[in-house]
Structure formats: structure tokens, C-alpha cells
Design an enzyme around this catalytic site. Sequence first.
Site, PDB file in Angstrom:
ATOM      1  N   GLU A  64       0.766 -45.428  44.043  1.00  0.00           N
ATOM      2  CA  GLU A  64       0.146 -45.943  43.977  1.00  0.00           C
ATOM      3  C   GLU A  64      -1.360 -46.878  43.486  1.00  0.00           C
ATOM      4  OE1 GLU A  64      -1.528 -45.931  47.180  1.00  0.00           O
ATOM      5  OE2 GLU A  64       0.015 -43.916  47.685  1.00  0.00           O
ATOM      6  N   HIS A  87       0.285 -41.559  59.574  1.00  0.00           N
ATOM      7  CA  HIS A  87       0.216 -42.836  59.607  1.00  0.00           C
ATOM      8  C   HIS A  87      -0.043 -42.875  61.717  1.00  0.00           C
ATOM      9  CE1 HIS A  87       1.467 -41.701  55.946  1.00  0.00           C
ATOM     10  NE2 HIS A  87       1.167 -43.205  55.418  1.00  0.00           N
ATOM     11  N   HIS A 130       9.117  27.762  56.847  1.00  0.00           N
ATOM     12  CA  HIS A 130       8.904  26.739  56.663  1.00  0.00           C
ATOM     13  C   HIS A 130       7.580  26.475  57.701  1.00  0.00           C
ATOM     14  CE1 HIS A 130      12.656  27.482  56.768  1.00  0.00           C
ATOM     15  NE2 HIS A 130      13.717  26.536  56.215  1.00  0.00           N
ATOM     16  N   GLU A 154      23.430  26.584  49.417  1.00  0.00           N
ATOM     17  CA  GLU A 154      22.678  25.979  47.836  1.00  0.00           C
ATOM     18  C   GLU A 154      23.674  25.248  47.308  1.00  0.00           C
ATOM     19  OE1 GLU A 154      19.837  25.777  48.397  1.00  0.00           O
ATOM     20  OE2 GLU A 154      19.083  27.174  50.315  1.00  0.00           O
TER      21      GLU A 154
END
Length: 1281
Positions: free
Chosen positions: A377, A506, A1104, A975
Site C-alpha cells: 500500500e 473486487h 457383581h 487370576e
Amino acid sequence: MPAALGLLLPWLSLVGALQPGLEPPQSDPTEAGAVFFASEYNSTAEIVLFRSVSASWEYNTNLTTANAALQVEASLEEQNFTELWGKKAKELYGNIWSNFSDPQLKKIIGSIQTLGPSNLPLDKRQQYNTILSDMDKIYSTAKVCLDNGTCWDLEPDISDIMATSRSYKKLLYAWEGWHNAAGNPLRAKYQEFVTLSNEAYQMDGFEDTGSYWRSWYDSTTFEDDLEHLYNQLEPLYLNLHAFVRRKLYDRYGPKYINLKGPIPAHLLGNMWAQQWNNIYDLMVPYPDKPNLDVTNTMVNQGWNATHMFRVSEEFFTSLGLLEMPPEFWEKSMLEKPADGREVVCHASAWDFYNRKDFRIKQCTTVTMEQLFTVHHEMGHVQYYLQYKDQPVSFRGGANPGFHEAIGDVLSLSVSTPSHLQKIGLLSSAVEDEESNINYLLKMALEKIAFLPFGYLIDQWRWNVFSGRTPPSRYNYDWWYLRTKYQGICAPVSRNESNFDPGAKYHIPGNTPYIRYFVSFILQFQFHKALCQAANHTGPLHTCDIYMSKEAGAKLREVLKAGSSKSWQEILFNLTGTDKMDAGALLEYFSPVTTWLQEQNNKTNEVLGWPEFDWRPPIPEGYPEGIDKIVDEAQAKEFLSEYNSTAEVVWNAYTEASWEYNTNITDHNKEVMLEKNLAMSKHTIEYGMRARQFDPSDFQDETVTRILNKLSVLERAALPEDELKEYNTLLSDMETTYSVAKVCRENNTCHPLDPDLTDILATSRDYNELLFAWKGWRDASGAKIKDKYKRYVELSNKAAVLNGYTDNGAYWRSLYETPTFEEDLERLYLQLQPLYLNLHAYVRRALYNKYGAEHISLKGPIPAHLLGNMWAQSWSNIFDLVMPFPDATKVDATPAMKQQGWTPKMMFEESDRFFTSLGLIPMPQEFWDKSMIEKPADGREVVCHASAWDFYNRKDFRIKQCTVVNMDDLITVHHEMGHVQYFLQYMDQPISFRDGANPGFHEAIGDVMALSVSTPKHLHSINLLDQVTENEESDINYLMSIALDKIAFLPFGYLMDQWRWKVFDGRIKEDEYNQQWWNLRLKYQGLCPPVPRSEDDFDPGAKFHIPANVPYIRYFVSFVIQFQFHQALCKAAGHTGPLHTCDIYQSKEAGKLLGDAMKLGFSKPWPEAMQLITGQPNMSAEALMSYFEPLMTWLVKKNTENGEVLGWPEYSWTPYAVTEFHAATDTADFLGMSVGTKQATAGAWVLLALALVFLITSIFLGVKLFSSRRKAFKSSSEMELK
């Protein structure tokens, strides 16, 4: 148009008239008269243009209706001036001007006669001006708004997003939003504008507006010259495009990038994909070289907008060019105003035509890119300053491209590493080959990427103005050109309701664009010439003309001429050629051109986009999640931080939980809850942070998988007070369960382990068994019922907060299988005939033991007679059902006791099994810290066997109140299987330290047990005297295994059937127990031995349930362990029936298993299944193959005995079933005390179910018997007990 502006127009038509003194003079129709006319025109034009430009400046820096009206008024005055002076010039000199001897005068009079919009009648002129003003305002005030009300402006918000975001979705939202907001509303106005503009320029003798625009270049071959230039540059662009496309492919993947197609337009760092330098970070050729983006340095050094313009000014003055006048600094708008004004942010330079007032309007931000824009510019303003003393008609670039090129020429110097070092923005300017390639690629992303865009915009407009592109094809032709030249495509579907050209300033701003393409060619020609003047040596891209007065002098001559000479002449004077030429540009980029070709050859890139019509898909869930983080490197850093902190937090909780489970005290409970809360806080902190990422387009699947897992906060999603309540509920329920005891009248009290478990396993006294069975449920389940109801509420709330419909849906999601429930049902139906035959056979044996008073041969079995508190395993009643009592019985317990085995010896034997396979031995911490016996010091402990990972990659333990018997030897292996899994995956990220699915973890130890329990293996470890291989021994052995494995299946299946229905509301709070027994009847064929009611809570008598441990994993594991066993036996080279296989000492089997375990949860479970079994699905085929000899024998035996398969007398119970109490209006139904109406309805339902069940059972039994040698195939996922 705005209403207020519409009201002003009649008034404006009056004020637009020229004021006295501004009209053209009477002058002679001679060349001398023309000189006077031109002089008067010049002084008058300065006044009119100053007013017009001032009004336009006011509007552009304050977009109000009033300012719009003033701009239109000033434009009308300018157009009136142009019209009156132009018509007068035509009248006086129209026939003679082309014969003037003075070429300058000829150019001036010729330009004055071009009226453009001033040719239009006043009403159309007003319409034309208003359309331009409206389009300007639509573009400049367009915003993209989010659902939350936040709105983004183009500058700086949307531009920043396009430049810095790497989120496909966010970029798409910004791109689509801007094109819709800025472009679409312009469509109708632009069509009107085209009509009026063409009409105006046709009156000046041009074919259309495009023809007029091209006339500025004063070349009959202009369009051909442009095409020739473009063809010269195209190979360089194609190589850049292919390289960039590959890098975007690496970032966004094949979903969004096609290596043979166009690139989605929103991914290139700029709203219009006109310059790609903002995505330089994705494609830096040599990342270890210094970063050429000095934005951070500018910010750190405190640069601001004014300083950026001062630095630019100093560049110009260093060349001996002019400094900015005081008006520039006083009146320019160098930053976006902070007072809330709407402004046109698009950077622009302004000449006010009074030879002293020059300004720039720019919403400057402190970035390197904007520093170049500032120089661009300022180049315009320098041009204005240099030619300000030319006549107004010559105050312009030699051609429009000249004006654009001047500032950019300066930027070519400013952007060099050597210059950035000179102005303190780079610490060093290294100019080795790699640094040069870095620099040139960055420049190419700005300059070369722009060329096709700069070329195509006016190709499109010229076609629009000429009518080759009609309004019905505005958008289609736009995207055709963008794909043809740029190789980009719209990322979302666009059609003729859109007007995407209008999203570029533009177009509504009516600024011709080919000037930028021209300028990108000229600037390199200028640069080369100025570098020669500055005596630069070396490659063109390293030249910096800073402080060269010689270069400045050459440049000054170009600028001062304005448009007073032909551009060809001015170009020749500077460069020695009068033609635009791409040679200098190609020379500048020569090193990176070669490098790009080499890179593309290495990866076999396709140049161009042969798959022209390819378009990317719309992202899943778009536009949701646009604000999420998409930086994969940032995600990896986050996960690294999470992993290291989680190890500490999880270890602390696990230690506290261990202390509590091995010493149940109020203090230990408090500490455990405190650590649990800390773990929850950690989980929610990192889970919430994980939710900030959008990993959908990450290339590393591991990162995506962990983030998705972390994003599920589980219970931690609850508010803190409810989380505390939830944890306390679980702790209380588990404590109630763990300390429950059954007391006799003599005050002798029995805990579950070992007392009650032993009674159920060994006693054959019907009433003693009933005492233990009922007593345990009264002491455990009944006491937690109310707590369980609240637990369900909180569990569901947590699930909903994590995005699931209920807690059951969350549990099922862990299997990553959409058809999970259907797969389970299919597996269960495959296995059911085997269970029904086993049930019928066992029921007959119990009938023989307990008689018709306690057993019905057509009814369910009383639940307390099967050797186990929950009738989940029947192996403890093997002595009652042994097919061949005189044949060998596989029971290692007597030998273990006789040989003086201890719990530690049992664990050592298990360790030997694993190491014999080449797997990892237990670390020392395991032996030092595990609790493998019930403590003798009186501590209350949780006896339920469990394996523990302490998340520090060295501490793994087992907690088990081990009893020396064969059953517990099997449990020990189970286990230890968990611990082996821990050891194998301990180096995975913490999120992957888990089974491939929950069933995998349960299955691993049991796979070992299938070998350990074989007569062959027990003999090899001296627990069986001899191995007798005959049919009777085999059937005995298979029966002992079936009593454990097959008997378990319906229980493993129904536990979570009940919970899933509780969670989703199909089972209500007031029917918990009734529905529990309905399922136990339906699947297991069991009934309660005493009446039950809703005062009882029998599900809670199973660990459970109060412990919140999902159970379907055990069903899954019982299926897949046989798949694993079959595959491992094959690897071990086993021949013969599957049930005789022992993989002990097979390193091949161990490797197969170890490789799968190492994966942990890092891959979906089918991949782990594939590793072990060679196929990805769950299937019952291996299990059925294992038990095939037993199935054949059971079918034969049951047929001989005339057994009924199933339990058609479903309502039978071993106590009175017809005891009515009229006063209370209740009845006993299936062991439940319920209302009579409920009982009646329930009876009819169960009758219907029983008929279906009986028919299905008979059909399946016959089908299986007749085709038992066929394969059983299915797919799914599974686990243990």
C-alpha cells in the site's frame, strides 16, 4: 437499497448538479484551445475529485446510511462533471483530437471524452451508484454468526481463522458462512450492475465493460499475451499444487484430499485460496532451519501498526524516494477503529487529488504478511507522491499492473532473510541451500499460488460482461474456472442460488483484477532491473535493494511518469524490453522449481487433477464441534501429560482401595473414598480437556482412540455432591455384602467364604442348604435394595452426561459392536441345546437324590441344590451326577491335601505354567504384596478373588482367600491370567492397559485352566496318579468341565439382561425381584426354594451387583476362551480331541497369546481375535466342538430316560404354590408374593412363553442331535464369572 437512501435520491439528483465555476469553459475548437481546455479541466477535476474521494473515504471509514447518501451525492457530482466536460470535449474536439501534434494533449483529451457511467441518464446513474454503494455495504458488513450469537467479521476474525485454524470443520464453517453471507445477497444486484455498466461503456464505443478495462493496456494482443504468460508459468504451478496437495493429504487424510483431484478451497490458508503462505507450517521443507515467519518476533518486540508503516517509509527514503507528508500520518486509518464503527477493512491507498493529501485505510494487525501488505500500500502512495505534479489525467500507473507491482517490488527485498536481519526481525540470515528452499517455497506459496487466481477472476468477469457467461451460469462458470486453473473445488455443494464470486471484495467493489496478474509478472522484471542497478550479485531471490540510491533513481523515473507515457516505453527504459515476460519470475524461483520436481518424483505425484469432478464429503456431525482443537501434535502432548499424571493418581487410589479391601475399616474406607474423589477429579479434568479436541480427522488412530476413551468420564461426569453420594453408595453396598454373615440360633455365625460356600458345595442336607441359601440373601441382598435404587438413578444420570441413553447402553459400548445384543442372542441360541440336555440330566440325578417332594422332572430345579450359592457352577455336585462312578474321576483336591499343598504352592504352580509358554514370570512385588490367603488376624477383608494392576508398571497383586482344592487351583490360574495380561500390556499408554474387550481379560486365565484341568496335565504335575484314556473317563471329565462351563452360560447371559432392563426402565423398581426370578426361570430353569417377594432383593446377593461390575464379560469369555484354546492347541501342534489338549510348555502357543495380550485395548477386539484365531468374530463353534462327545452322550442318555427338555411345569415350586390369603388379596406366583391380578396375568404370559420355549427347545435339540458334527458359526464378543 436502504429506505432512507431511497428518500434522499430525488434531492440528490438536484444537488448532484455541478456548482457554478465547475462547468467547462468556452474555448476554441483548436489544438491551442484544447491546451486551455485541458488546463481548466485539470484544476476543476482536482476540486471535484477531492470532494468525491473525501465522501468515499468518509463512507468507507464509517458505514452509515447518511454517509452512503453523501457518497452517492459526491459520485453524482463527479459523474456530472465527467459527463459535462466529456460531452464538451466531444463537441469541441471530437473530430480533430486524433490529429493533435502534442501526444500528451492527445491522450488527455481522449481520456476526458470517455464518460463511462456518466453516459447514463440521471435515473440510471443514480441506480448504478446506489447498487455499487449497496454492494459495498453488503460485503463490508457481512458476518458469519454462530449458534451462540457470536459473530465473526472478515477482518480480523475470519481471516485469522482461515490463516491459523487446521480444523477442517471450523475452516468449512468460516468458508461457507462467508460465501453465503457476503456473496449470495449480491447476486441480483450484480446482474443489474452488469447491465448498467455495459450500457454505459457501449455509449463510449466499447463492446462491453470488459473491452473498456482491457483498453487500458493499449495492446491489441493483450489477451493472447496473458495466455502465453500463463502457459509459461503453469508447469511451476502444477508442481507446487501437487506438493501442497500431498502435504494436505498427510494432514487431512484420504477422506478429504484426493491425490488425483482438486484441493478443497478452504484448506489453503486464505478465504479465496489466492495465496497459500499461511499454511507454510504444514509443508516447511526443512523444519530444523530458522523459521522465516517473524510474526512472533514482531509481537514480542512490541511492534504496532504505526511502527510497521514507519519501517516501510524508511525503506522508501533509504532509496532516495519521498517520505510521507504530515497529512498521511494525521488522516490515515491504520487500524480498525475501536469505537464500534463499521468500516471497509480491505486495505487500500487513497489519492485525494490536491497534491498533498494521501492516505491508507487498513485494519492492520501485527503479522509478517501484513508487513508486506503495508509495503504494497505504501508503494501506491509513493507512486501518488511521485506523479502528483502530472495532470490529473496522468495520475495513474503506466498501466494498472504497474501500480500494484511497485509496493510488491519492495516486499521482494523486505522479505529476504538478510533484510529481516537488518531490521532486527531475524537473529541470523543463513543462506545455505536448505534455508534458501525454505524461503523460496514460502515465497512460492504467496506468488506462484496466486497466479491462476489472478488470471481467472477477470476471465470470469470478461465472460459475464460479454454475455458468454449468462446469469443462469454465474456460479457454475466461476467454479469451472477455479477448478480448471487453480485445481481447487468448493468444499460444499454450490449452485445458482449462491454467488461465490461476490465473496471476493473486487467483484462488488468493481475493481478490475487482471492488474494483479500483470503486476506479479512485472514486479519480478522490475526487481531484476533494480537489483542490477544496485550491483547485486548472486541468485535473484537473495537481492535486497535497501539503501541503494541507484535503484531508487531508476524506480523514481518509472513513478514520476505516471501514465504520461506508454507502459511499454516506461518498461523498456527500466528493463530494456517493452514486453511483459515471465523469465525473471522463473529465474527467481528456479531453485525451488527443481526441488519441487524432485520431491514430486519421489512420491510419484500426479501433476494436475485428472479426477476433475471429485468433491470431498461433508464432515460427520458438521457444523457441530467447529470450536474444537484439531492440532494432532497438541493432542499428543496432552496425552503424554495425561498418561504421566494418571499413573500417579490411579496408583494412589489403587493403593487405598487395596488397603480397604484387605482391611475393612471406617478409616480405610474414608481414605479410599478420598482417593477415589481425587481420581474422579483427575478423570473429569482430563476428560473435559479431551472433549475439547476433534480427533475425527487425526491421522494417528492411537491418538483418536485414547481421546475418545478419555472423553467418556463415567461416574466422574456427576456433580461433586452426587459423585460423593454415588461412591458412598457403592462402598456401603460392597461393605454390606462383604461383612454379611448368616447366624444360627446358637449364635454361630457364618461368612460367605469359606463357611457358606463350603456348605453349598459339600452338604447334601436339603434343609441345611436351604438355611445357607435363604440366610445369605436375607443378610446381603435384602439390605441393599433401597441403596440400589438410588445407585440406578445416579448411574443413569452419569451415562446420560456421557452421551449414552442409560448405563446399560454405556456398558455395551465397551464392546464397540453395534449388533452386540443380537450377536449374544445368536450365540446363546447356538449353545442352548447343550444346556437343556445338561439341565435335564442333572435334574434327573437330583430327583434320584432328593425325591419327587423336592424335584419335578418337568419343572425348574430349586436353586439351592446345585452346589453353588448362585447355581452358576454345578461342579460341586459332580459326585451326584457322575456318569461313570467306577471310571477315573478328575479331582486333584485329595492329592493336593495329601501332598500338603499351600496357597503359595498353587500360585507358584500357576506361575510355572505361564513361564513354560515363554510368558513373563511374576515380579517380586507380586510375591511380596499379594494377599493369597484369608488373614488369620481377624481383619475383615473382601474375599472375592481379584487381580490388581497398580499402574506403575511393576506392582501387580492378587487378593484371594485361597482354599487348597482343585476349584481354587483353577481360580488361581484365572487370576494369574489377569496379571499376565497386566504384565504384557504394561508399556501401553494407561488408557490401553485393559483387555481388548472386557471378556478377553476374563478369558485369558481360563484358557490356561482348560489345559491345567486335563488329566494329562494334572498327571504331569503329580496331582493325578494315572491318565486313563477311554470313553467313560472322557465323559466323566467333560461332565466335570460342563458343570462349570455350560451350567454357567445362562447365568452369565441373564445377569446383565436384568441390569440392562433395570437401567433402561423396562424393569420397574417395584418388580426388581419378580423379574429377576422370571429371567432365572426362563434361562436357567431354576426356581427359588422358598417364597420370595419385593421385600427381598436376590440380585444383590451376587457380588457383581452391589460392586457395580458388568457381568456379560463372563458370558463372552466362556465362549471366546474355547476359540482361544482351539487356536493355541493348533499352534502347539496338538492332535486328537480338543478336550484332551494341554498347551503346557508350548512356546508357539505362548507367543500367539502374548502378542495378542500386548495389544491391550489399543486396537478394536476383532484385531486381537484375528491375531489369535485367524478370524475376527466370536463363535460358539469351538465350544461345541470341545463338548461334542458329551453332547452326543447326553442326548442318548436323556432319550433313554425319556427326559423332558426344558421345564414345561414352569410354575412348580418345592413348597406349596396355592396358598391364598383373601384378606390381603395376594397370591404366591413363581415364588413371589404378588397381587392376584398380577399373578393371573403373569401366568398367562409365562404359559405362552413356555409353549414357545418348549417347541423351540425340542426343535433345537433334535436339529443339533441330527447335525451335531456340523460347524457352529457366529460373530460377537465375550467373557468370565
